[in-house]
Design an enzyme around this catalytic site. Structure first.
Site, mmCIF file in Angstrom:
data_model
loop_
_atom_site.group_PDB
_atom_site.id
_atom_site.type_symbol
_atom_site.label_atom_id
_atom_site.label_comp_id
_atom_site.label_asym_id
_atom_site.label_seq_id
_atom_site.Cartn_x
_atom_site.Cartn_y
_atom_site.Cartn_z
ATOM 1 C CG ASP A 67 30.828 32.162 -104.912
ATOM 2 O OD1 ASP A 67 31.059 30.711 -104.699
ATOM 3 O OD2 ASP A 67 31.627 33.019 -104.461
ATOM 4 C CG ASN A 136 38.794 41.758 -104.875
ATOM 5 O OD1 ASN A 136 38.765 40.613 -104.382
ATOM 6 N ND2 ASN A 136 38.515 41.475 -106.635
ATOM 7 C CG HIS A 138 36.346 39.267 -103.578
ATOM 8 N ND1 HIS A 138 36.206 38.005 -104.808
ATOM 9 C CD2 HIS A 138 36.444 37.418 -103.085
ATOM 10 C CE1 HIS A 138 36.773 36.775 -105.182
ATOM 11 N NE2 HIS A 138 36.753 36.476 -103.849
ATOM 12 C CD GLU A 143 34.749 41.013 -107.491
ATOM 13 O OE1 GLU A 143 35.364 40.409 -106.415
ATOM 14 O OE2 GLU A 143 35.002 39.982 -108.736
#
Ligand SMILES: N[C@@H]1[C@@H](O)[C@H](O)[C@@H](COP(=O)(O)O)O[C@@H]1O
Length: 243
Positions: A67, A136, A138, A143
């Site tokens: 990423d 979170n 991810h 996401e």
């Protein structure tokens, strides 16, 4: 998905390095995709140490970045590409022509996503992916709410990622989006390993372990994959029943 708890991050990182070295022994031309992030730091240090001792060789292997933040590339201090170069790639011997980083500054971002998709396809898929998990849940920059069928894509960022992502930078940039491999690319990898370390990840790890598969917690998507493993240290697993 296999679940395994290691006493500490040193033993965890060493076991992950064993798995990557084993992959390279089995197929020296393997395409590796290793997360840029603090979860991977111990693994990078161990792989660099082994490389210096002639215990592992990357000269035929390929590396694909996972990423990158929107508006950043290898020249941006703190970017995912810069993190990989500083902590790993500059210290081992991948052939430069087999290292594919992601350019979040490309003038045509959709074309950049397509080019990364092509790099994966040309190599016949990812042989080994080492994932970290965000606060979170991810994976890469997939996401909460992500479409699990997506391949490499452009994404907006969740509020948690925008905030937590500041830890990589001295300059406090505004983090707005990212380019990321998709869950479909992760799921198609031949070997999938998620590492979770440190006490700060204990709550989100507990949530992921207790939840059924849901795109609201992307890491749960690994649960149905027989070739996936989640390895964590005892600090991260402290709130899990098996920890
Ligand atoms: N873009 C990265 C991911 O690829 C990484 O695996 C994850 C966990 O990061 P860390 O390992 O620093 O906790 O979130 C970051 O946002």
């Amino acid at each position: 998905m296999q679940f395994k708890v290691f006493p500490d991050d040193t033993l965890l990182s060493s076991a992950v390095a064993d798995a990557i070295c084993g992959q390279l022994r089995q197929n020296p031309r393997s395409l590796l995709c290793l997360a840029a992030g603090h979860s991977s730091l111990g693994v990078f240090q161990e792989l660099v140490r082994r490389y210096r001792q002639n215990e592992v060789d990357f000269s035929q292997a390929g590396f694909l970045a996972m990423d990158e933040w929107l508006g950043m590339n290898r020249s941006t201090p703190g970017s995912c590409s810069d993190f990989l170069i500083q902590n790993f790639l500059s210290q081992v011997n991948f052939p430069p022509e087999r290292v594919r980083l992601i350019d979040g500054k490309a003038s045509d971002l959709q074309a950049e996503c397509k080019a990364v998709r092509c790099s994966i396809a040309e190599a016949g898929g990812l042989d080994f992916i080492l994932l970290g998990m965000g606060m979170n849940g991810h994976l890469a920059l997939n996401e909460p709410g992500v479409d699990f069928t997506l391949s490499v894509h452009l994404t907006q960022l969740d509020g948690t990622t925008k905030k937590v992502g500041q830890k990589y930078f001295d300059s406090a940039p505004e983090l707005t989006g990212g380019l990321t491999i998709g869950f479909a690319d992760i799921a198609a990898a031949k070997n999938i390993l998620l590492v979770v370390n440190g006490e700060r990840k204990s709550q989100i790890l507990q949530k992921v372990m207790e939840s059924p598969v849901t795109n609201l917690l992307p890491a749960t998507g690994l649960k149905d994959l027989p070739n996936a493993a989640l390895w964590c240290d005892r600090a991260a697993a402290s709130l899990c029943p098996a920890g």
